[in-house]
Design an enzyme around this catalytic site. Structure first.
Site, PDB file in Angstrom:
ATOM      1  N   PHE A 476      38.383  52.185  34.111  1.00 24.38           N
ATOM      2  CA  PHE A 476      37.558  51.244  33.371  1.00 24.38           C
ATOM      3  C   PHE A 476      37.185  50.052  34.242  1.00 24.38           C
ATOM      4  CE2 PHE A 476      40.388  53.218  30.220  1.00 24.38           C
ATOM      5  CZ  PHE A 476      39.454  53.752  29.338  1.00 24.38           C
ATOM      6  N   ASP A 477      35.951  49.603  34.099  1.00 31.04           N
ATOM      7  CA  ASP A 477      35.570  48.296  34.610  1.00 31.04           C
ATOM      8  C   ASP A 477      36.151  47.253  33.658  1.00 31.04           C
ATOM      9  OD1 ASP A 477      34.379  46.289  36.057  1.00 31.04           O
ATOM     10  OD2 ASP A 477      32.472  46.457  34.996  1.00 31.04           O
ATOM     11  N   LYS A 478      36.199  46.010  34.083  1.00 34.04           N
ATOM     12  CA  LYS A 478      36.792  44.978  33.223  1.00 34.04           C
ATOM     13  C   LYS A 478      35.728  44.256  32.416  1.00 34.04           C
ATOM     14  CE  LYS A 478      38.211  41.014  34.864  1.00 34.04           C
ATOM     15  NZ  LYS A 478      37.502  40.040  33.978  1.00 34.04           N
ATOM     16  N   THR A 481      33.344  45.819  29.700  1.00 36.71           N
ATOM     17  CA  THR A 481      33.885  47.108  29.261  1.00 36.71           C
ATOM     18  C   THR A 481      35.176  46.893  28.487  1.00 36.71           C
ATOM     19  OG1 THR A 481      32.913  48.189  31.198  1.00 36.71           O
ATOM     20  CG2 THR A 481      34.627  49.387  30.024  1.00 36.71           C
TER      21      THR A 481
END
Length: 1138
Positions: A476-478, A481
């Protein structure tokens, strides 16, 4: 010279990228010249006239079968008609290994001197192939096109290379020299070399599509089967299959032609003549880019969501003038990519209107082509389920061969005529290999795709739905997201030599000075009408100051602004709020104008601007970016001594922190041409901007679901590593009681070796305290150990470069979850979502080609749904494959048993079983939805595993025994009448043998549909599929009726013998019930791990999977990871796993 523009705003060019070929070497077979495209080995061939004529003769003698073989296997056609030769003489190219492709080399005559190309002094004439005709020297271009990519012959390289190689070495200064555009002669000659700027997707005629569809092996097998059945008097069954096949062909032709016509309509544009080097004008109102181009003058606001899936518009600025090689990837902020929407362009022409750019890539070489290529020319999906399905069909084919041999022996012993013997023997092949198998297997995927669409998840690659069922790692991107897109300003800390001042919660309370001006002007926000577009962080920053953005639009307004700020060309003006809106005691009235922007770069981790005050005086440069980077560019005496501790305090609490700096500029400098390096040096540190990044409310719940399902979660972010740790704790990726191990790797210095170090960075409370306690048990031995790995971008690069033997151990973790902080990894992850097993874009668009899946939701709640649907689809495909296989085996055994006693199933009996029973059940079997929870174990993906093969084998043996038992019981009855031994096949109907086998086999089709339909834990229970249960009851009732109380009309229709003995009929039903009971128990026993118990009794073998061997190794090593020890490359031990 005139520019080749302007580009028509409302037309676009969709293009596709290369996927296989790079350059083809001058040898007959050998490696290619490496470049950006994939390496491939090819062989050159030249036509031999006598071989061509010999193939034509054999094609006539074989009644076209040789041509059919060449159509299916073009490689054989080349080998039969051509001789191997050097590539320089070849007119046909064939790849030596891997995916098969064949291309024809074409020759195009060129005018002498037509290929003069700027910035390519060495390779200027490499493409020429000189021939002598009547003492007249002419130049010819030898090229071929593969998947839309044009490859030209390079004499000096001795290879075919992509035509883009001619512009690969352009520098920024070379591009600037082409602002004048190309003259007509240069443009025309380059067009011949580069080809048109479009994808050529010709719409084939219906006749040609029909021929190609009919020549498909599947439909040829259907035609063969229909002819065979008709010759055996199965007219009803053959007629139904013929109608279904014709409908299928018609639908396929319609869909193919519809897609082709849509592609041609969307991808044919007026800018097809653009070539690299053309200078184009970008209109102020924007356009959809038809090519890749480097921006030279002006600023453009771009929507790149089609390429990246990111909905936030991006500001593009002019390309810096330098001698370095231009690269679209490393200079993305200065490149306009094909397929992206230019929202607006400013500052490029007289009056500040529009932009100016030079074309760098066209056609299939553009950025959009890289994505379109995966759709037009998809690469084979390396998924074990699809690979095993083809191998399983070969097993069925081998079984068909055995059955064919058996039937020939049996029929020959019964003195069956040769013609009838051949027909019946071939009929076995059509029974064992079911033609409907490929279509049946896709039903589960189709249902899953429809369910996903109802939940707002759109898919452009349906085969990847099954792959989602085997997902074990989620990255996951932060920002945007896991956390909200927008950030709230928490406060401002002004810094100086003495330290940091008190936190100012409201930036409007700041007095007029460099800090306030930096927050108001150091951004890339632009206006589109009354609305501001840009990075959400910068929008919040400007909003917190209260300042207003103004941009020159009309000529009159531009003149007014020029008069206000001197003679400078102004990009934007930031004006303070009205006096009545300013806080008490604060009075700010002077605006500031932005002259130059150096946009944010993830590699540089910063952005900067050049501004002036009223009258063009007081030029200042402002810098904003990552605190560590900004501090490194500032004068040491201006950075507070408490900077590291203050930064750690905020980042450890989960705040997003940016640093700001400034410096006055000498008014004697030319601000229009000043370089970025000159601006971003010797800055004065201003302070820190602290922003709160809130985790989305859905994120913790989703992470908990994934962790409970034993799915590894990884965060890949470009933010500060301590902020990432805090967000990981907040969302549950790292439980509050677990500890984080920081991996720190440093590259070698002038007098030092590269180092690698693992250290405890935080305790359960989240404070940075060094912990010297070293675990006395293997770190990977138990999940209860509660340790996680974190690594930043600099360390990750050093780890890859200098400690490759430790890379698998750091990145691998079935027990210790790791999250990586790496800007480089993040960029590659964003670009490679389509290369992942299941990349997902969070976008409002219905379907984005940036990734296989697009979710209309802005949260990660779609991830568990996607995995559950993938598991459901995979299990359904498994069940359908096994059911279609066992259906073939049931019919195979029925036919062979009846062949043995000189009879066979009737025409309508086949029709009832195949189309009414089996097809109906197979279609609705996949309608059951996924279970509501994620089970900790993933479903199997191998069709050739021991449980699957054992299940089919045991069921097959049991089914045959039941049919044989019914036949033997029938023959022992007192009312039994032997069949006529002088007649064979269906002509011997009705008879008691066929009636008994028909009854039991009919029940078996229904029984196996129940046994092989898997439910919990990956699907809802069987009873939840209401339509499937209804059909099961309906067909079971119909078969019971046909066995117990058949009406005379149906008995005559199906050619069944009349049986009056009710006890015998009930015995057949009891046999069917016994069959259901035993098959169900056997399937449950196999599912519950009976085979696993047997394997445990044997000696444990080493796994063939690398990651499992690595897990075993790490679980036995007490010293991994070596905490608080400094490792160098010479001290690293290498793990040899072959």
């Amino acid at each position: 010279d005139s520019a080749a523009g302007p580009v028509v705003p409302n037309l676009s060019c969709a293009c596709a990228s290369p996927s296989l070929i790079s350059c083809l070497s001058d040898l007959a077979a050998g490696p290619v010249v490496p470049n950006l495209f994939q390496r491939v080995d090819v062989q050159g061939y030249r036509l031999v006239p006598w071989r061509v004529w010999l193939c034509r003769v054999f094609a006539v003698l074989s009644v076209g079968l040789l041509l059919l073989l060449f159509h299916w296997r073009p490689r054989l056609a080349v080998l039969a008609r051509c001789n191997l030769c050097p590539l320089a003489l070849a007119d046909t190219l064939l790849n030596a290994h891997g995916q098969s492709f064949i291309v024809e080399v074409q020759i195009l005559e060129m005018d002498d001197g037509s290929a003069e190309h700027p910035a390519s002094d060495v390779e200027e004439f490499d493409w020429r192939d000189t021939v002598h005709l009547h003492n007249e020297q002419k130049s010819s271009l030898r090229y071929f096109i593969f998947e839309g990519i044009r490859y030209i012959w390079m004499v000096k390289k001795g290879a075919f290379c992509p035509v883009s190689v001619l512009s690969e070495d352009w520098t920024s200064s070379d591009i600037y020299r082409q602002q004048g555009g190309l003259n007509r002669h240069e443009q025309s000659s380059r067009r011949k070399v580069y080809g048109p700027n479009l994808i050529d997707v010709p719409v084939k005629s219906c006749a040609r599509l029909l021929v190609e569809e009919v020549l498909n092996p599947f439909y040829l097998f259907q035609i063969f089967s229909i002819i065979l059945w008709m010759s055996d008097n199965y007219f009803y069954y053959a007629g139904c299959i013929l109608v279904i096949s014709l409908i299928s062909i018609a639908i396929s032709l319609y869909e193919i032609r519809k897609v082709r016509m849509e592609q041609e309509q969307e991808e044919s544009v007026s800018s097809v003549d653009l070539v690299p080097g053309d200078c184009v004008l970008i209109p102020p109102e924007g356009l959809l880019m038809p090519c890749d181009a480097a921006l030279l003058v002006g600023e453009c606001m771009i929507n790149e969501s089609m390429l990246t899936g990111e909905s936030v518009p991006v500001m593009k600025t002019p390309l810096p003038f330098s001698a370095g090689t231009y690269s679209p990837e490393s200079q993305r902020r200065h490149t306009l990519f094909c397929g992206t929407q230019v929202i607006q362009a400013r500052g490029g022409r007289q009056g500040g209107r529009g932009g100016l750019a030079v074309v760098t890539r066209t056609g299939f070489f553009t950025a959009k082509g890289d994505l379109i290529s995966s759709i037009l020319f998809p690469q084979p999906i390396n998924f074990r389920f699809y690979q095993d399905s083809m191998k399983f069909l070969l097993i069925l084919g081998a079984l068909a061969l055995i059955g064919t041999i058996y039937s020939i022996v049996i029929l020959r012993m019964s003195m069956t005529p040769w013609v009838e013997l051949v027909v019946r023997a071939l009929d076995i092949v059509t029974i064992v290999v079911p033609p409907a198998l490929p279509a049946a297997m896709t039903t589960g995927t189709i249902y899953a795709q429809q369910r996903l669409k109802r939940h707002g998840v759109f898919c452009i690659s349906p085969p990847r739905i099954n792959i989602c069922g085997k997902i074990s790692l989620c990255c996951f991107d932060k920002t945007g997201t896991l956390t909200e897109d927008g950030l709230d300003v928490w406060g401002v800390l002004e810094g100086g030599r003495e330290g940091f001042a008190e936190l100012v919660p409201d930036p409007r309370m700041l007095p007029q000075g460099p800090m306030l001006l930096a927050m108001a002007s150091c951004h890339s926000v632009a206006l589109l009408g009354p609305q501001s577009f840009g990075d959400p962080l910068e929008l919040k920053m400007i909003e917190s100051t209260g300042w207003e953005l103004e941009e020159p639009v009309e000529d009159g307004e531009t003149a007014e602004i020029v008069g206000e700020f001197g003679s400078f060309r102004v990009l934007a003006v930031m004006r303070p709020p009205a006096s009545e809106l300013q806080p008490h005691g604060i009075s700010i009235s002077e605006p500031v104008a932005i002259l130059r922007r150096f946009p944010f770069s993830s590699t540089l981790q910063r952005m900067s601007v050049v501004t002036v005050g009223l009258g063009g005086h007081g030029a200042l440069a402002f810098l904003k970016g990552a605190p560590e980077m900004v501090a490194s560019l500032c004068l040491k005496e201006s950075v507070p001594a408490t900077f590291p501790d203050t930064l750690s305090h905020f980042t450890n609490d989960g705040f997003r922190v940016l640093a700001l700096a400034y410096k006055p500029l000498d008014e004697k400098l030319c601000l229009k041409t000043i370089e970025r390096e000159a601006v971003e040096s010797s800055m004065k540190f201003l302070g820190l901007l602290v922003m709160k990044n809130v985790v989305k409310p859905e994120t913790p719940g989703v992470i908990t679901i994934l962790r409970n399902a034993q799915l590894r979660t990884v965060m890949v972010t470009g933010d500060n590593i301590l902020t990432a740790v805090n967000v990981a704790r907040t969302c549950g990726m790292v439980p509050s009681d677990d500890r984080v191990i920081f991996v720190q790797a440093n590259p070698p210095g002038a007098s030092s070796l590269a180092t690698l170090r693992f250290h405890m960075g935080e305790n359960s409370t989240g404070t940075l305290q060094q912990c010297r306690q070293i675990p006395q048990y293997p770190l990977y031995e138990s999940r209860s150990s509660g340790y996680h790995l974190a690594i930043n971008g600099k360390s990750f690069s050093a780890l890859c470069d200098h400690f490759p033997e430790h890379l698998p151990k750091v990145t691998f973790s079935n027990i210790c979850d790791a999250f990586i902080y790496s800007t480089k990894c993040k960029n590659e992850l964003v670009r490679d979502k389509d290369a992942a097993d299941a990349g997902v874009s969070l976008s409002q668009a219905e379907a984005s080609i940036a990734s296989p899946f697009t979710s209309s939701s802005d949260s990660i709640s779609c991830v568990p749904l996607l995995i559950r649907e993938g598991r459901c689809s995979l299990v359904t495909s498994f069940s359908l494959f096994k059911y279609m296989a066992i259906y073939s085996l049931i019919q195979f055994s029925s036919v062979l048993i009846l062949y043995t006693v000189k009879t066979n199933l009737g025409d309508l009996q086949f029709l009832f079983f195949d189309l009414v029973l089996v097809t109906s059940l197979a279609i609705v079997m996949g309608m059951g939805g996924p279970s509501a929870e994620l089970y900790p174990r993933r479903p199997p993906a191998s069709l050739l595993s021991v449980p699957v093969l054992c299940s089919l084998l045991v069921h097959f043996v049991l089914l045959v025994l039941i049919q044989v038992s019914a036949l033997l019981i029938t023959r022992t009855q007192s009312w039994y009448i032997p069949l006529n031994s002088t007649v064979t096949g269906a002509a011997n109907l009705p008879n008691f043998e066929d009636t008994s086998v028909f009854a039991l086999s009919g029940f078996q089709y229904i029984i196996m549909a129940v046994v092989l339909t898997k439910g919990y834990p990956y699907k809802k229970a069987l009873y939840a599929n209401v339509l499937f249960v209804f059909l099961l009851l309906l067909f079971f009732g119909a078969m019971s009726w046909l066995v117990l109380y058949p009406v005379p009309f149906l008995r005559r229709l199906f050619k069944l013998s009349e049986v009056t003995d009710m006890n015998y009929k009930l015995l057949l039903v009891a046999l069917a019930a016994l069959n259901l009971f035993t098959c169900y128990l056997l399937e449950i026993g196999i599912d519950k791990g009976a085979l696993d118990c047997l394997r445990r009794l044997r000696r444990k073998k080493e796994s063939r999977k690398l990651y499992k061997r690595l897990e075993t190794f790490l679980s036995d090593v007490l010293s991994w990871p070596p905490l608080d020890q400094t490792l160098t490359p010479t001290q690293c031990s290498v793990i040899g796993l072959s």
